[in-house]
Design a protein around this motif. Structure first.
Motif, PDB file in Angstrom:
ATOM      1  N   MET A   1       0.840  -1.188   0.000  1.00  0.00           N
ATOM      2  CA  MET A   1       0.000   0.000   0.000  1.00  0.00           C
ATOM      3  C   MET A   1       0.879   1.244   0.000  1.00  0.00           C
ATOM      4  N   VAL A   2       0.508   2.249  -0.770  1.00  0.00           N
ATOM      5  CA  VAL A   2       1.225   3.507  -0.822  1.00  0.00           C
ATOM      6  C   VAL A   2       0.448   4.527  -0.015  1.00  0.00           C
ATOM      7  N   GLN A   3       1.060   5.110   1.009  1.00  0.00           N
ATOM      8  CA  GLN A   3       0.421   6.125   1.808  1.00  0.00           C
ATOM      9  C   GLN A   3       0.929   7.491   1.385  1.00  0.00           C
ATOM     10  N   VAL A   4       0.033   8.479   1.333  1.00  0.00           N
ATOM     11  CA  VAL A   4       0.404   9.842   1.001  1.00  0.00           C
ATOM     12  C   VAL A   4       0.364  10.660   2.272  1.00  0.00           C
ATOM     13  N   PRO A   5       1.540  11.081   2.817  1.00  0.00           N
ATOM     14  CA  PRO A   5       1.529  11.867   4.043  1.00  0.00           C
ATOM     15  C   PRO A   5       0.907  13.233   3.782  1.00  0.00           C
ATOM     16  N   ARG A   6       0.124  13.734   4.742  1.00  0.00           N
ATOM     17  CA  ARG A   6      -0.513  15.017   4.568  1.00  0.00           C
ATOM     18  C   ARG A   6      -1.005  15.544   5.900  1.00  0.00           C
ATOM     19  N   ALA A   7      -1.124  16.858   5.961  1.00  0.00           N
ATOM     20  CA  ALA A   7      -1.806  17.504   7.069  1.00  0.00           C
ATOM     21  C   ALA A   7      -3.214  17.803   6.595  1.00  0.00           C
ATOM     22  N   VAL A   8      -4.205  17.309   7.319  1.00  0.00           N
ATOM     23  CA  VAL A   8      -5.593  17.441   6.897  1.00  0.00           C
ATOM     24  C   VAL A   8      -6.234  18.594   7.643  1.00  0.00           C
ATOM     25  N   GLU A   9      -6.843  19.524   6.901  1.00  0.00           N
ATOM     26  CA  GLU A   9      -7.524  20.662   7.490  1.00  0.00           C
ATOM     27  C   GLU A   9      -8.991  20.342   7.717  1.00  0.00           C
ATOM     28  N   ALA A  10      -9.584  21.034   8.688  1.00  0.00           N
ATOM     29  CA  ALA A  10     -11.002  20.832   8.972  1.00  0.00           C
ATOM     30  C   ALA A  10     -11.845  21.410   7.842  1.00  0.00           C
ATOM     31  N   VAL A  11     -13.004  20.796   7.596  1.00  0.00           N
ATOM     32  CA  VAL A  11     -13.898  21.271   6.552  1.00  0.00           C
ATOM     33  C   VAL A  11     -15.333  21.114   7.032  1.00  0.00           C
ATOM     34  N   LEU A 104      -4.591  -0.397  -2.135  1.00  0.00           N
ATOM     35  CA  LEU A 104      -3.603  -0.071  -3.156  1.00  0.00           C
ATOM     36  C   LEU A 104      -2.890   1.237  -2.885  1.00  0.00           C
ATOM     37  N   VAL A 105      -3.675   2.264  -2.558  1.00  0.00           N
ATOM     38  CA  VAL A 105      -3.099   3.594  -2.434  1.00  0.00           C
ATOM     39  C   VAL A 105      -4.061   4.471  -1.654  1.00  0.00           C
ATOM     40  N   SER A 106      -3.523   5.486  -1.004  1.00  0.00           N
ATOM     41  CA  SER A 106      -4.325   6.504  -0.341  1.00  0.00           C
ATOM     42  C   SER A 106      -4.004   7.842  -0.987  1.00  0.00           C
ATOM     43  N   LEU A 107      -5.045   8.545  -1.441  1.00  0.00           N
ATOM     44  CA  LEU A 107      -4.851   9.805  -2.152  1.00  0.00           C
ATOM     45  C   LEU A 107      -5.534  10.936  -1.408  1.00  0.00           C
ATOM     46  N   PRO A 108      -4.850  12.079  -1.240  1.00  0.00           N
ATOM     47  CA  PRO A 108      -5.478  13.200  -0.542  1.00  0.00           C
ATOM     48  C   PRO A 108      -6.566  13.854  -1.371  1.00  0.00           C
ATOM     49  N   LEU A 109      -7.672  14.190  -0.715  1.00  0.00           N
ATOM     50  CA  LEU A 109      -8.741  14.977  -1.307  1.00  0.00           C
ATOM     51  C   LEU A 109      -8.487  16.422  -0.906  1.00  0.00           C
ATOM     52  N   MET A 110      -8.340  17.303  -1.898  1.00  0.00           N
ATOM     53  CA  MET A 110      -7.968  18.685  -1.646  1.00  0.00           C
ATOM     54  C   MET A 110      -9.072  19.623  -2.135  1.00  0.00           C
ATOM     55  N   THR A 111      -9.297  20.704  -1.383  1.00  0.00           N
ATOM     56  CA  THR A 111     -10.302  21.684  -1.771  1.00  0.00           C
ATOM     57  C   THR A 111      -9.752  23.094  -1.584  1.00  0.00           C
ATOM     58  N   ARG A 112     -10.430  24.049  -2.220  1.00  0.00           N
ATOM     59  CA  ARG A 112     -10.169  25.470  -1.987  1.00  0.00           C
ATOM     60  C   ARG A 112     -11.410  26.262  -2.365  1.00  0.00           C
ATOM     61  N   SER A 113     -11.552  27.417  -1.736  1.00  0.00           N
ATOM     62  CA  SER A 113     -12.678  28.286  -2.036  1.00  0.00           C
ATOM     63  C   SER A 113     -12.491  28.919  -3.412  1.00  0.00           C
ATOM     64  N   LEU A 114     -13.614  29.242  -4.061  1.00  0.00           N
ATOM     65  CA  LEU A 114     -13.559  29.930  -5.349  1.00  0.00           C
ATOM     66  C   LEU A 114     -13.936  31.400  -5.227  1.00  0.00           C
ATOM     67  N   ASP A 115     -13.746  31.962  -4.026  1.00  0.00           N
ATOM     68  CA  ASP A 115     -14.025  33.378  -3.877  1.00  0.00           C
ATOM     69  C   ASP A 115     -12.966  34.245  -4.559  1.00  0.00           C
ATOM     70  N   ARG A 256      -9.243   5.998  -0.141  1.00  0.00           N
ATOM     71  CA  ARG A 256      -8.422   4.799  -0.115  1.00  0.00           C
ATOM     72  C   ARG A 256      -8.979   3.832  -1.146  1.00  0.00           C
ATOM     73  N   LEU A 257      -8.098   3.359  -2.020  1.00  0.00           N
ATOM     74  CA  LEU A 257      -8.513   2.459  -3.101  1.00  0.00           C
ATOM     75  C   LEU A 257      -8.178   1.024  -2.733  1.00  0.00           C
ATOM     76  N   PHE A 258      -9.152   0.143  -2.963  1.00  0.00           N
ATOM     77  CA  PHE A 258      -8.988  -1.273  -2.650  1.00  0.00           C
ATOM     78  C   PHE A 258      -9.207  -2.121  -3.894  1.00  0.00           C
ATOM     79  N   SER A 259      -8.544  -3.258  -3.917  1.00  0.00           N
ATOM     80  CA  SER A 259      -8.706  -4.242  -4.977  1.00  0.00           C
ATOM     81  C   SER A 259      -9.331  -5.507  -4.400  1.00  0.00           C
TER      82      SER A 259
END
Length: 275
Positions: A1-11, A104-115, A256-259
């Motif tokens: 499994m491939v892990q993607v390190p990240r700092a997760v912000e509150a949403v 298989l892999v963990s991918l970060p979900l990223m967002t930003r405002s469109l203001d 997280r993607l699984f097979s």
């Protein structure tokens, strides 16, 4: 499994619900051969490529056993993935592992405002960002992202047909970066649920690290803003995450993607280059 390190912000919970609804719409749109929502949300294009067949979520862990059995039956004969994200019940990953799934892999979900939409750095001379509306440009767009993620060229005609016939095409803007008369990078923007979901971000290998990705990302953000969306969202590959952070995106969750069944090794590289 491939892990993607990240700092997760509150949403905000409502914002996350909009983001995951946008993501489900994108994936379910590939279900030309079959799509179904209920206890198990799944889709099947019938193409021999795992991105285009899979499970989006199971509604309750109380039905995880029957759901796994159903998924195996409905998706038999094609490669497929199970997506476990923030709209999945807590404990889904552990439950899938208990039923023989391999992560298989963990991918970060990223967002930003469109203001606001910031302009990128000085664009590459001669680069144009066009909307891929005609069949010729759509075929070029498919060819670029297919080559980038290793899709068999024999599948491209079917991909073009499915893209052209998606029921949600009114929500979709496909962007092509054109240089010297050729499409060199692609992005698909789905404007739905108040979110500009950015998908299929791929560049021809010979044209990487030239500022094309920044120009196309800025165009995708402008598209969302022009269509009145409140925020933008995407899943980032390890290579793409630094670019998106420059544009103000922050990681808010992950997928997280699984097979299933477990022969994951040949799908790991595809998963890592998904976006």
């Amino acid at each position: 499994m491939v892990q993607v390190p990240r700092a997760v912000e509150a949403v905000d919970t409502e914002d996350m619900s909009r983001v995951t609804a946008n993501f489900r719409q994108y994936l379910m749109g590939w279900g030309e051969a079959e799509r179904a929502e209920g206890d198990l949300d799944h889709y099947r294009s019938g193409l021999a490529q795992p991105q285009f067949n899979g499970v989006v979520r199971v509604r309750s862990l109380d039905v995880i056993g029957p759901a796994v059995t159903t998924a195996r039956a409905r998706l038999a004969g094609v490669p497929w993935w199970w997506w476990a994200g923030p709209d999945s019940p807590e404990g889904t990953s552990a439950a899938l592992a208990a039923h023989g799934a391999v992560e298989l892999v963990s991918l970060p979900l990223m967002t930003r405002s469109l203001d606001r939409v910031a302009d990128p750095e000085e664009p590459l001379p001669g680069l144009r960002i066009e909307t891929a509306e005609g069949p010729g440009l759509l075929a070029e767009l498919v060819s670029v992202y297919s080559a980038s993620i290793g899709i068999d060229p024999a599948l491209e005609a079917d991909l073009v047909r499915i893209e052209a016939e998606r029921a949600d095409n009114a929500d979709i803007v496909r962007l092509a970066a054109v240089l010297d008369g050729r499409v060199v990078r692609t992005t698909t923007v789905i404007t739905a649920h108040g979110v500009a979901g950015i998908f299929l971000v791929h560049v021809a290998e010979a044209h990487r690290r030239r500022g094309i990705g920044a120009a196309l990302t800025a165009a995708a953000l402008r598209t969302g803003q022009e269509r009145g969306m409140r925020q933008a969202a995407l899943m980032a590959s390890p290579a793409g995450e630094p670019l998106y952070r420059r544009f103000g995106f922050a990681a808010v969750a992950g997928y997280r993607l699984f097979s299933l069944p477990a022969r994951p090794e040949r799908f790991v590289r595809i998963a890592e280059t998904l976006v």
